[in-house]
Design a protein around this motif. Structure first.
Motif, PDB file in Angstrom:
ATOM      1  N   LYS A  81       0.778  -1.100  -0.091  1.00 61.16           N
ATOM      2  CA  LYS A  81      -0.096   0.029  -0.032  1.00 61.16           C
ATOM      3  C   LYS A  81       0.917   1.242  -0.076  1.00 61.16           C
ATOM      4  O   LYS A  81       0.670   2.310  -0.686  1.00 61.16           O
ATOM      5  N   ALA A  82       1.986   1.327   0.819  1.00 61.60           N
ATOM      6  CA  ALA A  82       2.898   2.528   0.665  1.00 61.60           C
ATOM      7  C   ALA A  82       3.447   2.637  -0.393  1.00 61.60           C
ATOM      8  O   ALA A  82       3.601   3.964  -1.170  1.00 61.60           O
ATOM      9  N   CYS A  83       3.868   1.678  -1.065  1.00 58.21           N
ATOM     10  CA  CYS A  83       4.601   1.774  -2.459  1.00 58.21           C
ATOM     11  C   CYS A  83       3.424   2.359  -3.586  1.00 58.21           C
ATOM     12  O   CYS A  83       3.906   3.403  -4.424  1.00 58.21           O
ATOM     13  N   GLN A  84       2.228   1.986  -3.488  1.00 60.49           N
ATOM     14  CA  GLN A  84       1.265   2.414  -4.387  1.00 60.49           C
ATOM     15  C   GLN A  84       0.828   3.955  -4.222  1.00 60.49           C
ATOM     16  O   GLN A  84       0.889   4.552  -4.943  1.00 60.49           O
ATOM     17  N   HIS A  87       4.058   5.946  -5.263  1.00 60.96           N
ATOM     18  CA  HIS A  87       4.085   6.121  -6.726  1.00 60.96           C
ATOM     19  C   HIS A  87       3.079   7.143  -7.063  1.00 60.96           C
ATOM     20  O   HIS A  87       3.388   7.778  -8.221  1.00 60.96           O
ATOM     21  N   GLU A  88       1.811   7.094  -6.646  1.00 58.86           N
ATOM     22  CA  GLU A  88       0.812   8.107  -7.080  1.00 58.86           C
ATOM     23  C   GLU A  88       1.408   9.499  -6.916  1.00 58.86           C
ATOM     24  O   GLU A  88       1.067  10.472  -7.608  1.00 58.86           O
ATOM     25  N   ILE A 125       6.836   1.695  -8.410  1.00 56.55           N
ATOM     26  CA  ILE A 125       7.661   2.665  -7.595  1.00 56.55           C
ATOM     27  C   ILE A 125       8.853   2.428  -8.127  1.00 56.55           C
ATOM     28  O   ILE A 125       9.602   1.419  -8.321  1.00 56.55           O
ATOM     29  N   ASP A 126       9.870   3.507  -8.103  1.00 57.93           N
ATOM     30  CA  ASP A 126      11.087   3.715  -8.359  1.00 57.93           C
ATOM     31  C   ASP A 126      11.913   2.845  -7.183  1.00 57.93           C
ATOM     32  O   ASP A 126      11.691   3.383  -5.992  1.00 57.93           O
ATOM     33  N   GLU A 155      20.660  -4.845  -4.322  1.00 58.78           N
ATOM     34  CA  GLU A 155      20.829  -5.260  -5.987  1.00 58.78           C
ATOM     35  C   GLU A 155      19.621  -4.513  -6.777  1.00 58.78           C
ATOM     36  O   GLU A 155      19.657  -4.420  -7.899  1.00 58.78           O
ATOM     37  N   LEU A 156      18.364  -4.482  -5.930  1.00 58.73           N
ATOM     38  CA  LEU A 156      17.176  -4.206  -6.711  1.00 58.73           C
ATOM     39  C   LEU A 156      17.080  -2.832  -6.780  1.00 58.73           C
ATOM     40  O   LEU A 156      16.111  -2.149  -7.507  1.00 58.73           O
ATOM     41  N   GLY A 157      17.965  -2.085  -5.868  1.00 59.02           N
ATOM     42  CA  GLY A 157      18.007  -0.659  -5.766  1.00 59.02           C
ATOM     43  C   GLY A 157      17.400  -0.022  -4.873  1.00 59.02           C
ATOM     44  O   GLY A 157      17.215   1.115  -4.444  1.00 59.02           O
ATOM     45  N   VAL A 158      17.167  -0.678  -3.744  1.00 57.98           N
ATOM     46  CA  VAL A 158      16.341  -0.508  -2.519  1.00 57.98           C
ATOM     47  C   VAL A 158      17.597  -0.458  -1.437  1.00 57.98           C
ATOM     48  O   VAL A 158      18.220  -1.125  -1.354  1.00 57.98           O
TER      49      VAL A 158
END
Length: 269
Positions: A81-84, A87-88, A125-126, A155-158
């Motif tokens: 939910k936080a990523c959604q 992203h918005e 999300i980035d 490695e995912l960028g997180v």
């Protein structure tokens, strides 16, 4: 009248239903660039939006959730939910990162990197905008696996931060042996730095060490102008605390960003 004990016992019976109904929601506490007076990130804090009892704080459900292991399912709901939400906000032109806490049971799951990758892909999300916050207790049981999982997630960028640094049994081992991107200094230091000489010196040492290790730093618990001034004097520009804002709904957070734009003169009132 329902007392705290009644609510907690009721939550034991309802928590699995609440997970299915997605009643656990994130509230967002801003992280502010002190020099610019601008929100650059938020921390997602879980709340239970109970249909009868209203908004419940974590103390009413987290102890049970952690004991039984269902905390990992709550973590997953909040993360997605936080990523959604973020992203918005990115789509609207509001740039920021979002930090999400992960429990020990969730972090130690070998499929965590895959789950994070799936959430990133699903929400769009980035990855550079996502920060996972971990406490020392998460990694105590299996150091090698913890390091391996951290590397795969990064490695995912997180990014990965060490949360509440300085509380309890913190020591240099964690910073020297785990690949953290940053630390969140426990609120006890900033809140007592002007009153306790020892805490003040420890805080300065933590900040100096973080700088030498090239770690990003967020100072938690900033509640007064004096504490805010201290943050600016030390050259660490990101702070979090009630001086800036209490945790907000996503609607409240969006309003804060529009207000910032008005104050910057980017919009015509």
């Amino acid at each position: 009248m329902i007392c705290q004990e009644d609510i907690f016992m009721f939550s034991l019976q309802r928590i699995e239903q609440a997970i299915l109904r997605e009643e656990f929601v994130p509230y967002y506490q801003p992280q502010v660039n002190v020099l610019q007076q601008k929100i650059v990130g938020v921390e997602a804090l879980v709340r239970w939006q109970h249909p009868e009892l209203g908004l419940l704080a974590p103390l009413f459900f987290l102890p049970f959730a952690e004991t039984t292991g269902v905390i990992s399912e709550i973590d997953g709901l909040v993360l997605k939910k936080a990523c959604q939400d973020i992203h918005e906000l990115h789509r609207l032109g509001f740039g920021m990162s979002v930090a999400v806490n992960l429990s020990a049971s969730h972090f130690n799951h070998k499929y965590l990197p895959r789950m994070i990758a799936e959430v990133l892909e699903e929400t769009g999300i980035d990855p550079c905008s996502l920060v996972l916050e971990l406490t020392e207790g998460v990694m105590i049981h299996d150091v090698q696996q913890a390091v391996r999982v951290m590397r795969e997630v990064q490695e995912l960028g997180v990014k990965i931060y060490l949360d509440d640094f300085g509380r309890g049994y913190s020591n240099l081992f964690w910073l020297l042996h785990f690949p953290f991107n940053g630390v969140k200094v426990d609120r006890c230091f900033i809140q007592s730095s002007t009153m306790d000489a020892k805490n003040y010196e420890v805080l300065l040492s933590i900040l100096d060490l973080s700088r030498r290790l090239n770690l990003e730093v967020i100072l938690e618990g900033v509640e007064t102008e004096q504490q805010l001034q201290f943050c600016g004097q030390q050259g660490y520009g990101v702070a979090q605390g009630y001086l800036f804002s209490y945790p907000l709904t996503i609607i409240g957070l969006e309003k804060r960003f529009w207000l910032e734009r008005l104050q910057e003169g980017l919009l015509v009132a």
